[in-house]
Enzyme design. Structure first.
Site, PDB file in Angstrom:
ATOM      1  N   SER A  67       0.851  -1.195   0.000  1.00  0.00           N
ATOM      2  CA  SER A  67       0.000   0.000   0.000  1.00  0.00           C
ATOM      3  C   SER A  67       0.885   1.242   0.000  1.00  0.00           C
ATOM      4  O   SER A  67       1.843   1.318   0.744  1.00  0.00           O
ATOM      5  CB  SER A  67      -0.882   0.030   1.252  1.00  0.00           C
ATOM      6  OG  SER A  67      -1.634  -1.142   1.327  1.00  0.00           O
TER       7      SER A  67
ATOM      8  N   HIS B 228      -4.887  -4.060  -3.061  1.00  0.00           N
ATOM      9  CA  HIS B 228      -3.865  -4.996  -3.551  1.00  0.00           C
ATOM     10  C   HIS B 228      -4.426  -5.648  -4.803  1.00  0.00           C
ATOM     11  O   HIS B 228      -5.330  -6.459  -4.728  1.00  0.00           O
ATOM     12  CB  HIS B 228      -3.567  -6.075  -2.507  1.00  0.00           C
ATOM     13  CG  HIS B 228      -3.009  -5.530  -1.231  1.00  0.00           C
ATOM     14  ND1 HIS B 228      -1.667  -5.312  -1.047  1.00  0.00           N
ATOM     15  CD2 HIS B 228      -3.602  -5.142  -0.094  1.00  0.00           C
ATOM     16  CE1 HIS B 228      -1.470  -4.817   0.163  1.00  0.00           C
ATOM     17  NE2 HIS B 228      -2.628  -4.692   0.759  1.00  0.00           N
TER      18      HIS B 228
ATOM     19  N   HIS C 172      -1.151 -12.108   2.195  1.00  0.00           N
ATOM     20  CA  HIS C 172      -0.756 -11.896   3.588  1.00  0.00           C
ATOM     21  C   HIS C 172      -1.102 -13.114   4.437  1.00  0.00           C
ATOM     22  O   HIS C 172      -2.082 -13.812   4.170  1.00  0.00           O
ATOM     23  CB  HIS C 172      -1.495 -10.675   4.171  1.00  0.00           C
ATOM     24  CG  HIS C 172      -1.175  -9.398   3.487  1.00  0.00           C
ATOM     25  ND1 HIS C 172      -1.798  -9.012   2.333  1.00  0.00           N
ATOM     26  CD2 HIS C 172      -0.288  -8.415   3.792  1.00  0.00           C
ATOM     27  CE1 HIS C 172      -1.314  -7.837   1.944  1.00  0.00           C
ATOM     28  NE2 HIS C 172      -0.393  -7.447   2.811  1.00  0.00           N
TER      29      HIS C 172
ATOM     30  N   TYR D 227      -2.404 -12.931   7.280  1.00  0.00           N
ATOM     31  CA  TYR D 227      -3.705 -12.697   7.936  1.00  0.00           C
ATOM     32  C   TYR D 227      -4.893 -13.080   7.055  1.00  0.00           C
ATOM     33  O   TYR D 227      -6.020 -13.205   7.544  1.00  0.00           O
ATOM     34  CB  TYR D 227      -3.846 -11.243   8.423  1.00  0.00           C
ATOM     35  CG  TYR D 227      -3.811 -10.166   7.368  1.00  0.00           C
ATOM     36  CD1 TYR D 227      -4.819 -10.022   6.422  1.00  0.00           C
ATOM     37  CD2 TYR D 227      -2.762  -9.252   7.335  1.00  0.00           C
ATOM     38  CE1 TYR D 227      -4.789  -9.027   5.468  1.00  0.00           C
ATOM     39  CE2 TYR D 227      -2.719  -8.241   6.394  1.00  0.00           C
ATOM     40  CZ  TYR D 227      -3.730  -8.140   5.455  1.00  0.00           C
ATOM     41  OH  TYR D 227      -3.687  -7.156   4.512  1.00  0.00           O
ATOM     42  N   GLU D 228      -4.632 -13.278   5.766  1.00  0.00           N
ATOM     43  CA  GLU D 228      -5.717 -13.728   4.892  1.00  0.00           C
ATOM     44  C   GLU D 228      -6.010 -15.213   5.102  1.00  0.00           C
ATOM     45  O   GLU D 228      -6.961 -15.748   4.530  1.00  0.00           O
ATOM     46  CB  GLU D 228      -5.354 -13.471   3.427  1.00  0.00           C
ATOM     47  CG  GLU D 228      -5.329 -11.994   3.072  1.00  0.00           C
ATOM     48  CD  GLU D 228      -4.777 -11.739   1.683  1.00  0.00           C
ATOM     49  OE1 GLU D 228      -5.520 -11.947   0.709  1.00  0.00           O
ATOM     50  OE2 GLU D 228      -3.601 -11.357   1.562  1.00  0.00           O
TER      51      GLU D 228
ATOM     52  N   ALA E  44       3.055  -0.831   3.823  1.00  0.00           N
ATOM     53  CA  ALA E  44       2.486   0.210   4.680  1.00  0.00           C
ATOM     54  C   ALA E  44       2.728  -0.223   6.123  1.00  0.00           C
ATOM     55  O   ALA E  44       2.679  -1.420   6.425  1.00  0.00           O
ATOM     56  CB  ALA E  44       0.991   0.324   4.423  1.00  0.00           C
TER      57      ALA E  44
ATOM     58  N   MET F  59       2.246  -5.926   8.784  1.00  0.00           N
ATOM     59  CA  MET F  59       1.740  -7.309   8.704  1.00  0.00           C
ATOM     60  C   MET F  59       2.271  -8.064   7.494  1.00  0.00           C
ATOM     61  O   MET F  59       1.624  -9.004   7.016  1.00  0.00           O
ATOM     62  CB  MET F  59       0.206  -7.282   8.663  1.00  0.00           C
ATOM     63  CG  MET F  59      -0.428  -6.572   9.848  1.00  0.00           C
ATOM     64  SD  MET F  59      -2.203  -6.467   9.678  1.00  0.00           S
ATOM     65  CE  MET F  59      -2.621  -5.335  11.017  1.00  0.00           C
ATOM     66  N   SER F  60       3.425  -7.651   6.983  1.00  0.00           N
ATOM     67  CA  SER F  60       3.948  -8.335   5.783  1.00  0.00           C
ATOM     68  C   SER F  60       5.468  -8.304   5.786  1.00  0.00           C
ATOM     69  O   SER F  60       6.090  -8.151   6.839  1.00  0.00           O
ATOM     70  CB  SER F  60       3.415  -7.627   4.527  1.00  0.00           C
ATOM     71  OG  SER F  60       3.976  -6.335   4.412  1.00  0.00           O
TER      72      SER F  60
ATOM     73  N   ASN G 184       0.142   5.640   9.145  1.00  0.00           N
ATOM     74  CA  ASN G 184      -0.600   6.069  10.361  1.00  0.00           C
ATOM     75  C   ASN G 184       0.343   5.957  11.544  1.00  0.00           C
ATOM     76  O   ASN G 184       1.345   5.247  11.476  1.00  0.00           O
ATOM     77  CB  ASN G 184      -1.804   5.145  10.568  1.00  0.00           C
ATOM     78  CG  ASN G 184      -1.384   3.688  10.714  1.00  0.00           C
ATOM     79  OD1 ASN G 184      -1.041   3.038   9.712  1.00  0.00           O
ATOM     80  ND2 ASN G 184      -1.375   3.190  11.931  1.00  0.00           N
TER      81      ASN G 184
ATOM     82  N   HIS H  35      -8.365   0.814   8.443  1.00  0.00           N
ATOM     83  CA  HIS H  35      -7.792   0.485   7.130  1.00  0.00           C
ATOM     84  C   HIS H  35      -8.034   1.655   6.168  1.00  0.00           C
ATOM     85  O   HIS H  35      -7.234   1.912   5.277  1.00  0.00           O
ATOM     86  CB  HIS H  35      -8.433  -0.811   6.621  1.00  0.00           C
ATOM     87  CG  HIS H  35      -7.768  -1.376   5.407  1.00  0.00           C
ATOM     88  ND1 HIS H  35      -6.411  -1.652   5.346  1.00  0.00           N
ATOM     89  CD2 HIS H  35      -8.259  -1.720   4.187  1.00  0.00           C
ATOM     90  CE1 HIS H  35      -6.109  -2.129   4.151  1.00  0.00           C
ATOM     91  NE2 HIS H  35      -7.208  -2.176   3.429  1.00  0.00           N
TER      92      HIS H  35
HETATM   93  N1  HPA Z   1      -0.267  -1.834  12.483  1.00  0.00           N
HETATM   94  C1  HPA Z   1      -0.034  -2.934  11.749  1.00  0.00           C
HETATM   95  N2  HPA Z   1       0.028  -2.923  10.432  1.00  0.00           N
HETATM   96  C2  HPA Z   1      -0.142  -1.753   9.797  1.00  0.00           C
HETATM   97  C3  HPA Z   1      -0.390  -0.566  10.499  1.00  0.00           C
HETATM   98  C4  HPA Z   1      -0.447  -0.606  11.927  1.00  0.00           C
HETATM   99  O1  HPA Z   1      -0.672   0.402  12.606  1.00  0.00           O
HETATM  100  N3  HPA Z   1      -0.509   0.425   9.568  1.00  0.00           N
HETATM  101  C5  HPA Z   1      -0.337  -0.153   8.353  1.00  0.00           C
HETATM  102  N4  HPA Z   1      -0.112  -1.471   8.483  1.00  0.00           N
END
Ligand code: HPA
Length: 276
Positions: A28, A59, A81, A83-84, A111, A208-209, A232, A244
């Site tokens: 991202s 994505h 990912h 988490y998917e 990201a 997360m990647s 963020n 998100h």
């Molecule tokens: N935490 C985990 N993964 C992320 C975040 C976050 O704050 N921002 C973008 N990916």
């Protein structure tokens, strides 16, 4: 039957005459980059044997063969990912396919949430090291005779490539941060207590990647660099709630700059290769 990365690599060799040594995975924030490419072939992941089918908004799941200046590159627009619900093996299949294809240098982008209190949304951070907090390792079960699982990760992120990233930052007038990326499995965001704990462990950003891909790439002998778009501030680092939507909004805001940064990196990398 299980598809082998070599099968995907053979397919990739058939669809383009280009033989890039450099590949870039777009997370991202970085999805605007293909606009800088002279695209030779664009192909949906669904058509590539064994490739993941991303399910997350933002994505897209396209592989590009293209030229930037005169430099051939493969660009992966999207990743799968953990988490998917995919296995680590599935999440890193594309990296093994790239290695089997002949890619030598891999730039990973993502990201991430900013933990370091000096970071702001919209910053970019060159990853100098990582902490794997995903609770899984992509090399688990790969200790057979053909692949070595005890991979040294002392220099997981290549110092020479990092130098080029900082130079690219200077060329684009972006002051890049540097730091340690901590990977969690997600998909929930972290609690403020977790973020305070991660800060204590030495993490500057959380995401997360990337970490599974970097580990597998190092096992395959690729040189790796990685860069995060801080989309963020991590949980509890500001009084905002996490979403998100915010991640995608920042990613959208910085997309032109992010793409320019990658473009400068590719240019510098080919200039450096020409000098060798
Ligand atoms: N935490 C985990 N993964 C992320 C975040 C976050 O704050 N921002 C973008 N990916």
């Amino acid at each position: 039957m299980k598809i082998r990365p070599q099968t995907a690599a053979a397919y990739l060799r058939r669809i383009s005459r280009l033989r890039p040594a450099l590949a870039i995975v777009l997370g991202s924030g970085f999805h605007h980059f293909p606009t800088h490419l002279r695209v030779d072939k664009k192909i949906s992941y669904a058509k590539i044997p064994g490739f993941p089918k991303p399910t997350v908004a933002g994505h897209d799941g396209e592989l590009y063969f293209g030229l930037l200046g005169g430099t051939p590159v493969i660009v992966l627009g999207g990743r799968s990912h953990f988490y998917e619900g995919h296995s680590m093996e599935h999440c890193t299949f594309a990296i093994r396919a790239l290695a089997a294809f002949g890619i030598r240098v891999l730039l990973l982008t993502n990201a991430a949430g900013g933990i370091n209190t000096k970071f702001r949304a919209g910053d970019f951070m060159v990853i100098t090291d990582h902490i794997n907090f995903m609770g899984a390792n992509p090399l688990r079960g790969s200790l057979d005779s053909s692949s070595k699982g005890f991979v040294d990760l002392t220099d997981a992120y290549d110092a020479g490539l990092n130098k080029l990233l900082f130079e690219a930052g200077k060329r684009c007038r972006i002051k890049l941060k540097r730091g340690v990326y901590l990977a969690v499995s997600g998909p929930s965001y972290e609690t403020p207590a977790e973020i305070r704990a991660f800060a204590g462990l030495g993490a500057d950003a959380v995401g997360m990647s990337t970490v599974p891909e970097a580990i597998v790439a190092r096992q395959c002998g690729l040189k790796v660099a990685a860069i995060s778009c801080i989309t963020n501030l991590a949980a509890g680092r500001s009084n905002k709630r996490l979403s998100h939507g915010e991640v995608l909004a920042t990613a959208q805001r910085v997309r032109t700059l992010a793409a320019q940064l990658l473009k400068c990196f590719v240019q510098l990398h080919s200039e450096a290769a020409a000098r060798r």
